[in-house]
Design an enzyme around this catalytic site. Sequence first.
Site, PDB file in Angstrom:
ATOM      1  N   ASP A  12       0.900  -1.211  -0.015  1.00 26.79           N
ATOM      2  CA  ASP A  12      -0.143   0.092  -0.189  1.00 26.79           C
ATOM      3  C   ASP A  12       0.918   1.333   0.065  1.00 26.79           C
ATOM      4  OD1 ASP A  12      -2.317   1.536   0.429  1.00 26.79           O
ATOM      5  OD2 ASP A  12      -1.732   2.022   2.347  1.00 26.79           O
ATOM      6  N   ASP A  14      -0.242   5.172   0.706  1.00 26.78           N
ATOM      7  CA  ASP A  14      -0.489   6.206   2.034  1.00 26.78           C
ATOM      8  C   ASP A  14      -0.645   5.565   3.177  1.00 26.78           C
ATOM      9  OD1 ASP A  14      -1.318   8.751   0.518  1.00 26.78           O
ATOM     10  OD2 ASP A  14      -2.215   7.341  -0.617  1.00 26.78           O
ATOM     11  N   ASP A 175      -2.002  -1.058   5.724  1.00 29.13           N
ATOM     12  CA  ASP A 175      -2.056  -0.463   7.295  1.00 29.13           C
ATOM     13  C   ASP A 175      -3.475  -0.241   7.730  1.00 29.13           C
ATOM     14  OD1 ASP A 175      -2.583   1.393   5.251  1.00 29.13           O
ATOM     15  OD2 ASP A 175      -2.498   2.994   6.797  1.00 29.13           O
TER      16      ASP A 175
END
Length: 232
Positions: A12, A14, A175
């Site tokens: 991922d 961001d 995240d």
Amino acid sequence: MSRPPIRAVLFDLDGTLLDTAPDLAAAANAMLADLGFAGRDPAVIATYIGRGIPSLVHRTLTGTLDGSAESSLFERALALFERRYAEESGRRARPYHGVVDGLVRIQTLGLGLGCVTNKAGRFTQDLLHRQGLARFFGCVVSGDTLPRKKPDPLPVVHACDLLGARPEEALLIGDSLNDVLAARAAGCTVWCVPYGYNEGRPVGTLDCDAVVADFVDAARRLERGHGRNGGV
């Protein structure tokens, strides 16, 4: 049943590779100011990150995770946000601690590396190049690459195809719940980092296979698995 060896690792963007919240919050608050609205706490805006720019705009306008702004206001706000983010993107964004060292170590294992993000492609590519991370990735799947984005599994499956790996041979490191849902639906292993933007949900509550402290920790685990014929 044991899983096959890992052949590809997807990341991922961001909140996992880069801390982009300061830029996104600055753009969101500039958008609100352009509309004549009061600004929001950047820490609160950080909890709105994860489902792409349209969702971030809706959430910023309504002040809720599941809110939906009136359509004419949303369209005006979206155009303003994209203009402001084009000015802000990359100004303050930085790789998280251990990201570059971890990527170097993972790359040496001969695994295919890809970035799968809900961020629009015009911002994704620029950020990766400006931060010196583009060199690591054999593929980049952005939020507008395909008709659907995470938590749909399509971007994850597409990235696996581009890297020549089956989903069960891939690991996704993210995240948030979006990453976990996308990986689970695709059939990938999924690890989470404890920092980043998780919409207010601690990663310990998510159905991930492991929580890794940072990318160096992830690299160590992959190195140990590589020594056992590539499994993790």
